[in-house]
Design a protein around this motif. Structure first.
Motif, PDB file in Angstrom:
ATOM      1  N   MET A   1       0.873  -1.218   0.051  1.00 20.52           N
ATOM      2  CA  MET A   1      -0.099  -0.060  -0.085  1.00 20.52           C
ATOM      3  C   MET A   1       1.076   1.163  -0.006  1.00 20.52           C
ATOM      4  O   MET A   1       0.343   2.245  -0.260  1.00 20.52           O
ATOM      5  N   GLY A   2       2.178   0.960   0.245  1.00 20.14           N
ATOM      6  CA  GLY A   2       3.269   2.114   0.151  1.00 20.14           C
ATOM      7  C   GLY A   2       3.318   3.020   1.533  1.00 20.14           C
ATOM      8  O   GLY A   2       4.037   4.021   1.698  1.00 20.14           O
ATOM      9  N   ASP A   3       2.440   2.507   2.534  1.00 22.33           N
ATOM     10  CA  ASP A   3       2.791   3.061   3.696  1.00 22.33           C
ATOM     11  C   ASP A   3       3.781   2.649   4.605  1.00 22.33           C
ATOM     12  O   ASP A   3       4.567   3.280   5.761  1.00 22.33           O
ATOM     13  N   LYS A   4       4.645   1.642   4.197  1.00 22.24           N
ATOM     14  CA  LYS A   4       5.668   1.110   5.232  1.00 22.24           C
ATOM     15  C   LYS A   4       7.060   0.989   4.007  1.00 22.24           C
ATOM     16  O   LYS A   4       6.944   1.069   2.850  1.00 22.24           O
ATOM     17  N   SER A   5       8.334   0.840   4.586  1.00 19.63           N
ATOM     18  CA  SER A   5       9.635   0.983   3.973  1.00 19.63           C
ATOM     19  C   SER A   5       9.641  -0.290   3.219  1.00 19.63           C
ATOM     20  O   SER A   5       8.807  -1.334   3.448  1.00 19.63           O
ATOM     21  N   PRO A   6      10.092  -0.463   2.069  1.00 22.25           N
ATOM     22  CA  PRO A   6      10.237  -1.649   1.089  1.00 22.25           C
ATOM     23  C   PRO A   6      10.597  -3.069   2.009  1.00 22.25           C
ATOM     24  O   PRO A   6      10.408  -3.989   1.800  1.00 22.25           O
ATOM     25  N   GLY A   7      11.500  -2.637   3.077  1.00 21.06           N
ATOM     26  CA  GLY A   7      12.015  -3.806   3.993  1.00 21.06           C
ATOM     27  C   GLY A   7      10.940  -4.389   4.475  1.00 21.06           C
ATOM     28  O   GLY A   7      11.037  -5.603   5.110  1.00 21.06           O
ATOM     29  N   CYS A  17      -3.507  -1.489  14.884  1.00 19.45           N
ATOM     30  CA  CYS A  17      -4.970  -1.131  14.497  1.00 19.45           C
ATOM     31  C   CYS A  17      -4.962  -0.001  13.355  1.00 19.45           C
ATOM     32  O   CYS A  17      -5.575   0.016  12.493  1.00 19.45           O
ATOM     33  N   VAL A  18      -3.996   1.025  13.200  1.00 18.55           N
ATOM     34  CA  VAL A  18      -3.890   2.044  12.482  1.00 18.55           C
ATOM     35  C   VAL A  18      -3.714   1.353  10.830  1.00 18.55           C
ATOM     36  O   VAL A  18      -4.267   1.569  10.067  1.00 18.55           O
ATOM     37  N   GLU A  19      -2.773   0.639  10.902  1.00 19.90           N
ATOM     38  CA  GLU A  19      -2.702  -0.308   9.909  1.00 19.90           C
ATOM     39  C   GLU A  19      -3.541  -1.097   9.418  1.00 19.90           C
ATOM     40  O   GLU A  19      -3.802  -1.410   7.973  1.00 19.90           O
ATOM     41  N   ALA A  20      -4.227  -1.737  10.268  1.00 22.71           N
ATOM     42  CA  ALA A  20      -5.354  -2.533   9.837  1.00 22.71           C
ATOM     43  C   ALA A  20      -6.469  -1.822   9.244  1.00 22.71           C
ATOM     44  O   ALA A  20      -6.885  -2.192   8.360  1.00 22.71           O
ATOM     45  N   SER A  21      -6.848  -0.710   9.766  1.00 22.58           N
ATOM     46  CA  SER A  21      -7.612   0.206   9.335  1.00 22.58           C
ATOM     47  C   SER A  21      -7.475   0.553   7.945  1.00 22.58           C
ATOM     48  O   SER A  21      -8.379   0.790   6.823  1.00 22.58           O
ATOM     49  N   ASP A  25      -9.708  -0.380   4.214  1.00 23.71           N
ATOM     50  CA  ASP A  25      -9.977   0.696   3.219  1.00 23.71           C
ATOM     51  C   ASP A  25      -9.355   0.249   1.922  1.00 23.71           C
ATOM     52  O   ASP A  25      -9.972   0.334   0.736  1.00 23.71           O
ATOM     53  N   TYR A  26      -7.984   0.062   1.989  1.00 24.20           N
ATOM     54  CA  TYR A  26      -7.294  -0.310   0.737  1.00 24.20           C
ATOM     55  C   TYR A  26      -7.800  -1.245  -0.212  1.00 24.20           C
ATOM     56  O   TYR A  26      -8.107  -1.314  -1.289  1.00 24.20           O
ATOM     57  N   PHE A  27      -8.221  -2.411   0.651  1.00 21.70           N
ATOM     58  CA  PHE A  27      -8.809  -3.717   0.014  1.00 21.70           C
ATOM     59  C   PHE A  27     -10.249  -4.014  -0.091  1.00 21.70           C
ATOM     60  O   PHE A  27     -10.661  -4.866  -0.482  1.00 21.70           O
ATOM     61  N   GLY A  28     -10.915  -2.744   0.176  1.00 19.49           N
ATOM     62  CA  GLY A  28     -12.159  -2.793   0.192  1.00 19.49           C
ATOM     63  C   GLY A  28     -13.246  -3.448   1.011  1.00 19.49           C
ATOM     64  O   GLY A  28     -14.282  -3.892   1.009  1.00 19.49           O
ATOM     65  N   GLY A  29     -12.539  -3.497   2.338  1.00 20.51           N
ATOM     66  CA  GLY A  29     -12.997  -4.361   3.522  1.00 20.51           C
ATOM     67  C   GLY A  29     -14.231  -3.569   4.064  1.00 20.51           C
ATOM     68  O   GLY A  29     -14.650  -2.597   3.536  1.00 20.51           O
TER      69      GLY A  29
END
Length: 142
Positions: A1-7, A17-21, A25-29
């Protein structure tokens, strides 16, 4: 999704929970609404909101904390007289097909826990409240 470093990709690092949210949203859940609790002791003041969330058809609530790193999801709230309150806690690490609900309870994978013992009073918590109908959920929480 681009919010984390490539590693991060392929690592065994955890998301919160922030990333889970963001993933929902990103995957249409289902829609995810974040609620930050500065200290676990303050969760007692949020129980009416959680109750409204579930009563309004809201889905599971993902829980993440700092000092309390034990993953959990909330499936319900039971408010008793006075300050007595319980949350139905699910350990999200369970996998497989349980034979029946009793097997989950006996294994400690799901069960009612008193709010004061389910949360570390000194840990902060992020809650991700899920709902398919975000407007109905918003109305219930406001």
């Amino acid at each position: 999704m681009g919010d984390k470093s490539p590693g991060f990709r392929g690592s065994q690092s955890w998301i919160g929970c922030v990333e889970a949210s963001l993933c929902l949203d990103y995957f249409g859940g289902p829609q995810g609404r974040l609620c930050h609790i500065p200290r676990g002791a303050g969760l007692q003041g949020e129980l009416e909101k959680l109750y409204s969330h579930f009563a309004g058809g809201g889905g599971p609530v993902m829980v993440g904390g700092d000092a309390d790193a034990q993953s959990k999801a909330l499936l319900g709230v039971c408010l008793g007289p006075g300050t007595e309150a319980y949350v139905l806690v699910l350990d999200p690490h369970f996998w497989g097909d349980p034979k029946n609900p009793s097997e989950l309870q006996a294994g400690g994978w799901v069960g009612w826990r008193e709010v004061g013992t389910a949360f570390d009073p000194n840990s902060f918590y992020n809650l991700c409240l899920t709902s398919r109908n975000s407007q109905h959920q918003q109305d219930a929480l406001d």
